[in-house]
Write a protein that holds these residues in place. Structure first.
Motif, PDB file in Angstrom:
ATOM      1  N   VAL A 200      29.567  37.087  72.553  1.00 26.65           N
ATOM      2  CA  VAL A 200      28.794  36.303  73.497  1.00 26.65           C
ATOM      3  C   VAL A 200      27.854  37.235  74.257  1.00 26.65           C
ATOM      4  N   LEU A 201      26.563  36.918  74.208  1.00 24.97           N
ATOM      5  CA  LEU A 201      25.571  37.695  74.935  1.00 24.97           C
ATOM      6  C   LEU A 201      24.850  36.777  75.916  1.00 24.97           C
ATOM      7  N   THR A 202      25.018  37.036  77.172  1.00 22.58           N
ATOM      8  CA  THR A 202      24.280  36.302  78.188  1.00 22.58           C
ATOM      9  C   THR A 202      22.820  36.756  78.152  1.00 22.58           C
ATOM     10  N   PRO A 203      21.907  36.011  78.787  1.00 21.77           N
ATOM     11  CA  PRO A 203      20.507  36.444  78.807  1.00 21.77           C
ATOM     12  C   PRO A 203      20.329  37.874  79.326  1.00 21.77           C
ATOM     13  N   GLY A 204      21.108  38.239  80.368  1.00 21.56           N
ATOM     14  CA  GLY A 204      20.995  39.592  80.903  1.00 21.56           C
ATOM     15  C   GLY A 204      21.442  40.637  79.898  1.00 21.56           C
ATOM     16  N   ARG A 205      22.563  40.363  79.218  1.00 21.03           N
ATOM     17  CA  ARG A 205      23.048  41.300  78.209  1.00 21.03           C
ATOM     18  C   ARG A 205      22.080  41.381  77.031  1.00 21.03           C
ATOM     19  N   LEU A 206      21.543  40.230  76.626  1.00 18.64           N
ATOM     20  CA  LEU A 206      20.607  40.225  75.505  1.00 18.64           C
ATOM     21  C   LEU A 206      19.373  41.058  75.829  1.00 18.64           C
ATOM     22  N   THR A 207      18.911  40.963  77.072  1.00 21.23           N
ATOM     23  CA  THR A 207      17.764  41.776  77.484  1.00 21.23           C
ATOM     24  C   THR A 207      18.083  43.265  77.379  1.00 21.23           C
ATOM     25  N   SER A 208      19.287  43.640  77.834  1.00 25.89           N
ATOM     26  CA  SER A 208      19.700  45.049  77.748  1.00 25.89           C
ATOM     27  C   SER A 208      19.734  45.528  76.307  1.00 25.89           C
ATOM     28  N   VAL A 209      20.250  44.683  75.426  1.00 21.98           N
ATOM     29  CA  VAL A 209      20.336  45.044  74.011  1.00 21.98           C
ATOM     30  C   VAL A 209      18.939  45.239  73.429  1.00 21.98           C
ATOM     31  N   LEU A 210      18.016  44.334  73.737  1.00 23.27           N
ATOM     32  CA  LEU A 210      16.660  44.437  73.208  1.00 23.27           C
ATOM     33  C   LEU A 210      15.944  45.669  73.745  1.00 23.27           C
ATOM     34  N   VAL A 211      16.145  45.956  75.042  1.00 25.36           N
ATOM     35  CA  VAL A 211      15.524  47.147  75.624  1.00 25.36           C
ATOM     36  C   VAL A 211      16.047  48.408  74.941  1.00 25.36           C
ATOM     37  N   ALA A 212      17.358  48.465  74.713  1.00 26.02           N
ATOM     38  CA  ALA A 212      17.947  49.624  74.035  1.00 26.02           C
ATOM     39  C   ALA A 212      17.374  49.785  72.635  1.00 26.02           C
ATOM     40  N   ALA A 213      17.216  48.669  71.919  1.00 27.67           N
ATOM     41  CA  ALA A 213      16.670  48.728  70.565  1.00 27.67           C
ATOM     42  C   ALA A 213      15.232  49.232  70.567  1.00 27.67           C
ATOM     43  N   VAL A 214      14.431  48.748  71.509  1.00 23.20           N
ATOM     44  CA  VAL A 214      13.032  49.170  71.571  1.00 23.20           C
ATOM     45  C   VAL A 214      12.921  50.650  71.915  1.00 23.20           C
ATOM     46  N   LEU A 215      13.691  51.103  72.916  1.00 17.87           N
ATOM     47  CA  LEU A 215      13.647  52.517  73.294  1.00 17.87           C
ATOM     48  C   LEU A 215      14.081  53.413  72.141  1.00 17.87           C
ATOM     49  N   ALA A 216      15.126  52.989  71.430  1.00 14.38           N
ATOM     50  CA  ALA A 216      15.598  53.777  70.285  1.00 14.38           C
ATOM     51  C   ALA A 216      14.541  53.819  69.182  1.00 14.38           C
ATOM     52  N   ALA A 217      13.865  52.694  68.961  1.00 13.96           N
ATOM     53  CA  ALA A 217      12.826  52.647  67.939  1.00 13.96           C
ATOM     54  C   ALA A 217      11.681  53.596  68.285  1.00 13.96           C
ATOM     55  N   VAL A 218      11.306  53.633  69.559  1.00 11.36           N
ATOM     56  CA  VAL A 218      10.231  54.534  69.986  1.00 11.36           C
ATOM     57  C   VAL A 218      10.648  55.989  69.784  1.00 11.36           C
ATOM     58  N   ALA A 219      11.879  56.320  70.203  1.00 12.88           N
ATOM     59  CA  ALA A 219      12.373  57.693  70.031  1.00 12.88           C
ATOM     60  C   ALA A 219      12.465  58.061  68.552  1.00 12.88           C
ATOM     61  N   ALA A 220      12.958  57.112  67.733  1.00 16.86           N
ATOM     62  CA  ALA A 220      13.085  57.372  66.297  1.00 16.86           C
ATOM     63  C   ALA A 220      11.723  57.567  65.653  1.00 16.86           C
ATOM     64  N   PHE A 221      10.742  56.814  66.120  1.00 10.66           N
ATOM     65  CA  PHE A 221       9.380  56.964  65.575  1.00 10.66           C
ATOM     66  C   PHE A 221       8.849  58.372  65.847  1.00 10.66           C
ATOM     67  N   ALA A 222       9.195  58.914  67.023  1.00 14.37           N
ATOM     68  CA  ALA A 222       8.701  60.246  67.397  1.00 14.37           C
ATOM     69  C   ALA A 222       9.290  61.344  66.524  1.00 14.37           C
ATOM     70  N   VAL A 223      10.513  61.132  66.017  1.00 15.08           N
ATOM     71  CA  VAL A 223      11.167  62.184  65.225  1.00 15.08           C
ATOM     72  C   VAL A 223      11.394  61.758  63.784  1.00 15.08           C
ATOM     73  N   ALA A 224      10.848  60.629  63.377  1.00 15.13           N
ATOM     74  CA  ALA A 224      11.105  60.100  62.040  1.00 15.13           C
ATOM     75  C   ALA A 224      10.679  61.097  60.963  1.00 15.13           C
ATOM     76  N   PRO A 225      11.479  61.230  59.904  1.00 12.74           N
ATOM     77  CA  PRO A 225      11.114  62.144  58.819  1.00 12.74           C
ATOM     78  C   PRO A 225       9.798  61.712  58.180  1.00 12.74           C
ATOM     79  N   GLY A 226       8.956  62.685  57.892  1.00 14.36           N
ATOM     80  CA  GLY A 226       7.682  62.413  57.228  1.00 14.36           C
ATOM     81  C   GLY A 226       7.510  63.314  56.034  1.00 14.36           C
ATOM     82  N   PRO A 227       7.558  62.794  54.807  1.00 10.32           N
ATOM     83  CA  PRO A 227       7.443  63.646  53.623  1.00 10.32           C
ATOM     84  C   PRO A 227       6.101  64.357  53.575  1.00 10.32           C
TER      85      PRO A 227
END
Length: 487
Positions: A8-35
């Motif tokens: 069960v994810l309340t709106p507040g929890r869902l927002t936290s989850v989405l924010v965490a996903a976005v921040l992680a995606a930004v960080a991963a983009f900065a260090v993502a492997p590039g052949p």
């Protein structure tokens, strides 16, 4: 409210989850492997550079430095850049690790000492088990294994696959000789490629000459050919930096013990062009090393270090090399009076590039090992499953026991470790880096779910959970520590 499988994810929890996903995606983009890919920068002969690009393609290479020798005339070209903190265009004077091309030079030392000093190549090497001869070492027919045995060697080699470090660290001359004398001989008399054997040969020749291998190589082969840029130490500046196909920089390889086999030797395409030109003319010191003496397989024979292979277009005498972040190929076609040098600063093979420039067609090597591709996909999938499986537990059942804080911590630690290993050693030349970003975002979202439910979870659902949970965390920490120490 979002609810699935008891989660069960309340709106507040869902927002936290989405924010965490976005921040992680930004960080991963900065260090993502590039052949690595060949850039547009070109030096030297433009026509040769274009031929190099056509022969190599762009994927998997950062730079290639090439020399083509035709009827005594030398043309050189460079494509791509050196990498490193300040990338520069590569040219004929850029230093690369040449790896096992050095074995051909060590074979030439034997041939030169046989011709000038009266050394009998068929005589036993003093102090080496089984009366192994110089010639057996030079032709990979001694029965010695490819590398020294032992747990330390195995650990260093395995760790280097993930950290892109130096698997030969700390292996000196005395250690190489000791390893050769304690090794089990197998298949003696048949060709079986041995780094250990060639290392022993180089140091045996140096001992006979009463000088270090590096000095012997310089005096007998390099100086007579004018190869001033070829060195047994890492060049202080202007060198190419080596990369793996995932885009990570690899450490230079160094080892006094394995130097005669190609560890820690640097050269340029211009220097190696002098070697090839002299081999074609037959006036290089120890040129007889290239004469085929022993059968390797139906199409290939070996002399002292040098291989001679039949192709559909004729015969090519050659040697290649490979270290953590470099590949090299040196070859010549006596009948066509043509030779080639190809140096690359990634771990993608360059043999086919050299053969094509010689006029010998060669298939393009596979871009990715299927096993590595499968492992990469498995690591990414496991990171997601490990993170989200306990995150979706809310109500206990026989098949799905109640989640707890220990499980959440373990899941997060294990997922992070899997993602890190995938980042370091994955098949990123084939797997799109977007997959890394997506998995990082999904695992971060799972971690946010754990944190959102932290207060409602028990520390451990049972006392028996403490030991395996702590053991799992200790193993994760030990793996991380080991990888960090050997980087």
């Amino acid at each position: 409210m979002f609810q699935r499988s008891g989660l069960v994810l309340t709106p507040g929890r869902l927002t936290s989850v989405l924010v965490a996903a976005v921040l992680a995606a930004v960080a991963a983009f900065a260090v993502a492997p590039g052949p690595p890919r060949l850039g547009s920068v070109t030096t030297g002969d433009r026509a040769l550079a274009q031929a190099v690009r056509q022969a190599a393609g762009s994927d998997g290479y950062r730079a290639l430095s090439v020399a083509l020798i035709e009827n005594g005339a030398v043309r050189t070209a460079g494509v791509g850049d050196t990498g490193g903190p300040v990338p520069r265009p590569v040219d004929a004077s850029t230093s690369f690790e040449i790896g096992s091309v050095t074995k051909a030079l060590t074979g030439m030392l034997l041939a030169d000492m046989a011709a000038r000093d009266g050394l009998d190549p068929r005589s036993p090497v003093p102090g080496l088990q089984g009366s192994i001869t110089y010639e057996e070492l030079a032709g990979h027919r001694s029965g010695l294994p490819r590398l020294a045995g032992g747990l330390g060697t195995l650990v260093r080699a395995a760790a280097a696959n993930y950290t892109h470090g130096n698997p030969y660290s700390g292996q000196g001359v005395s250690g190489v000789r000791a390893a050769a004398n304690s090794a089990t001989l197998s298949g003696r008399g048949t060709v079986a490629y041995s780094n250990l054997g060639m290392a022993v040969l180089g140091h045996a020749l140096a001992e006979r000459a009463r000088q270090p291998y590096s000095d012997l190589l310089r005096r007998r082969v390099l100086d007579p050919l004018g190869m001033r840029a070829t060195t047994t130490s890492v060049p202080p500046a202007g060198r190419a930096h080596g990369y793996v196909r995932a885009g990570h920089e690899a450490d230079p390889w160094t080892s006094d013990g394995y130097a005669p086999a190609g560890v820690g030797i640097w050269s340029t395409s211009a220097d190696l062009a002098r070697l090839v030109d002299a081999m074609l003319k037959g006036d290089a010191p120890g040129a007889e090393a290239a004469t085929p003496r022993f059968t390797d397989d139906e199409t290939s024979r070996i002399g002292y270090g040098w291989f001679t292979t039949k192709t559909a277009e004729g015969e090519v005498t050659w040697h290649n090399g490979g270290t953590g972040g470099f590949r090299s190929y040196v070859g010549f076609d006596r009948a066509g009076r043509r030779g080639v040098v190809v140096l690359g600063n990634t771990d993608k093979d360059v043999d086919h590039v050299g053969l094509r420039l010689l006029g010998h067609e060669e298939p393009t090597p596979a871009s990715t090992d299927p096993l590595l591709l499968t492992i990469t996909a498995g690591l990414l999938a496991a990171a997601v499953l490990i993170t989200w499986e306990p995150a979706t537990r809310r109500r206990p059942s026989r098949s799905r026991p109640q989640a707890d804080r220990l499980g959440a911590v373990n899941a997060t630690a294990n997922a992070a470790l899997l993602l890190w290993v995938a980042w370091m050693a994955g098949a990123w030349g084939t797997v799109p880096f977007a997959a890394f970003i997506l998995v990082a975002a999904v695992t971060a979202a799972g971690t946010a779910v754990h944190l959102a439910r932290w207060r409602e979870l028990p520390t451990a659902r049972h006392r028996s959970r403490w030991l395996p949970a702590l053991l799992s965390l200790a193993i994760d920490a030990a793996i991380v520590a080991l990888l960090v120490l050997v980087v």
